[in-house]
Scaffold this active site. Structure first.
Site, PDB file in Angstrom:
ATOM      1  CG  HIS A  12      -0.226   0.081   2.544  1.00 57.59           C
ATOM      2  ND1 HIS A  12      -0.411  -0.799   3.587  1.00 57.59           N
ATOM      3  CD2 HIS A  12       0.688   0.972   3.011  1.00 57.59           C
ATOM      4  CE1 HIS A  12       0.332  -0.454   4.608  1.00 57.59           C
ATOM      5  NE2 HIS A  12       1.016   0.609   4.296  1.00 57.59           N
ATOM      6  CG  HIS A  59      -0.082   4.481   7.632  1.00 62.16           C
ATOM      7  ND1 HIS A  59      -0.911   3.482   7.200  1.00 62.16           N
ATOM      8  CD2 HIS A  59       1.153   4.158   7.160  1.00 62.16           C
ATOM      9  CE1 HIS A  59      -0.213   2.600   6.494  1.00 62.16           C
ATOM     10  NE2 HIS A  59       1.036   2.981   6.446  1.00 62.16           N
ATOM     11  CG  HIS A 192       8.423   0.675   2.429  1.00 60.51           C
ATOM     12  ND1 HIS A 192       7.766  -0.483   2.744  1.00 60.51           N
ATOM     13  CD2 HIS A 192       7.590   1.676   2.839  1.00 60.51           C
ATOM     14  CE1 HIS A 192       6.591  -0.206   3.311  1.00 60.51           C
ATOM     15  NE2 HIS A 192       6.474   1.107   3.394  1.00 60.51           N
ATOM     16  CD  GLU A 239       3.696  -0.424   5.945  1.00 63.49           C
ATOM     17  OE1 GLU A 239       3.362   0.706   6.317  1.00 63.49           O
ATOM     18  OE2 GLU A 239       3.823  -0.717   4.726  1.00 63.49           O
TER      19      GLU A 239
HETATM   20  C1  DHB Z   1       5.014   4.984   1.289  1.00 60.50           C
HETATM   21  C2  DHB Z   1       4.860   3.662   1.697  1.00 60.50           C
HETATM   22  C3  DHB Z   1       3.988   3.340   2.747  1.00 60.50           C
HETATM   23  O1  DHB Z   1       3.808   2.073   3.234  1.00 60.50           O
HETATM   24  C4  DHB Z   1       3.240   4.330   3.367  1.00 60.50           C
HETATM   25  O2  DHB Z   1       2.366   3.961   4.333  1.00 60.50           O
HETATM   26  C5  DHB Z   1       3.416   5.674   2.975  1.00 60.50           C
HETATM   27  C6  DHB Z   1       4.296   5.983   1.939  1.00 60.50           C
HETATM   28  C7  DHB Z   1       5.923   5.343   0.161  1.00 60.50           C
HETATM   29  O3  DHB Z   1       6.664   4.498  -0.366  1.00 60.50           O
HETATM   30  O4  DHB Z   1       5.888   6.517  -0.270  1.00 60.50           O
HETATM   31 FE    FE Z   2       2.523   2.022   5.069  1.00 59.31          FE
END
Ligand code: DHB
Ligand code: FE
Length: 279
Positions: A12, A59, A192, A239
């Site tokens: 997401h 979030h 990430h 996540e």
């Molecule tokens: C991004 C990824 C995420 O899981 C999120 O909650 C907000 C931003 C991103 O890669 O920009």
């Molecule tokens: Fe996220």
């Protein structure tokens, strides 16, 4: 008896919402990502779910850093979209299923999972965008049960506990006397990191191992501590715990219906899988 017909696990990212709003699905940057979803939609048309149990992380909307439940389950009749400030369009509200939510809550608390029960809950991109990718007309044909996992602020639930939470969800669904067909979604990851010295960190080797384990060796990631998962997947890559909850709802043996992996979408390595129970 209600039946889990399969699981969808997907990343997401707020930027997906903007790409949908601007119709960028065939833009060279976005095409490899959006091309992952027609097979998911074909599968959904075949399995025809009545309910989606959607496992994700909030979030900062319902729970900010001052109050952070480890697991929280929605028990509302409706869930409205809000977001934490990325400026993406608001999507239509989602129907809840309070009766099934309360059954799930009763069953999990009965198994000694400590849950926060939410009779009001707003949902963010981690919930809305996977739904919009599955049903682009946004006329949601399913009722929803949101399950929030704390992947945000330590201490996080361990990977092993998340997998067991999924197994507990499966037992609850199997004991529900309705005849609903249930799809479990797990959203977030894959690797990430949005903050700190390693911002932009992605680990393709780990992600591909993890996706392989989802199909063939589902407890593989439970060998890792939270600190190890952060090191391997990034501070937001954890996540993937939501994927493990979803995977725990399926039996050991599954059929991999579909998978896609693409780097990058915004700061994220995007992964997508559809798994079915093998029976
Ligand atoms: C991004 C990824 C995420 O899981 C999120 O909650 C907000 C931003 C991103 O890669 O920009
Ligand atoms: Fe996220």
């Amino acid at each position: 008896m209600a039946k889990i017909v399969g699981a969808i696990t997907t990343s997401h990212v707020p930027a997906i919402g903007r790409a949908i709003a601007k119709g960028l699905q065939n833009d060279p940057y976005w095409k490899p990502f959006f091309d992952g979803f027609p097979p998911v939609r074909d599968w959904l048309a075949k399995v025809k779910p009545d309910v989606v149990v959607l496992v994700y992380n909030d979030h900062g909307l319902n729970f900010f850093l001052d109050k952070m439940p480890t697991f929280a389950v929605g028990a509302a009749a409706e869930y409205r979209n809000a977001d934490e400030g990325w400026g993406i369009p608001t999507l239509p509200p989602f129907r809840g299923d309070p009766a099934l939510s309360w059954h799930l809550i009763e069953s999990m608390v009965g198994e000694d999972f400590d849950l926060t029960t939410c009779q009001e809950m707003v949902v963010d991109h981690a919930f809305t965008l996977p739904m919009a990718l599955c049903w682009p007309d946004m006329k949601w044909p399913v009722r929803t049960v949101p399950v929030c996992v704390n992947t945000v602020q330590g201490p996080l639930p361990s990977a092993a506990r998340c997998y067991r939470a999924g197994q507990a969800i499966a037992r609850a669904i199997a004991a529900w006397p309705g005849g609903e067909r249930v799809v479990v979604m797990g959203t977030g990851g894959l690797s990430h990191q949005l903050d700190g010295e390693r911002a932009g960190f992605i680990n393709k080797d780990f992600d591909l191992h993890f996706m392989e384990s989802m199909a063939t060796h589902p407890s593989w990631a439970t060998q890792y501590s939270t600190a190890e998962l952060v090191k391997l997947a990034g501070t937001q890559g954890v996540e993937l715990l939501n994927w493990l909850v979803a995977r725990g709802t399926l039996p050991e043996k599954v059929r991999k219906v579909h998978a896609n992996y693409h780097i990058p979408i915004s700061n994220t390595a995007s992964g997508l899988m559809v798994l079915e129970p093998m029976d």
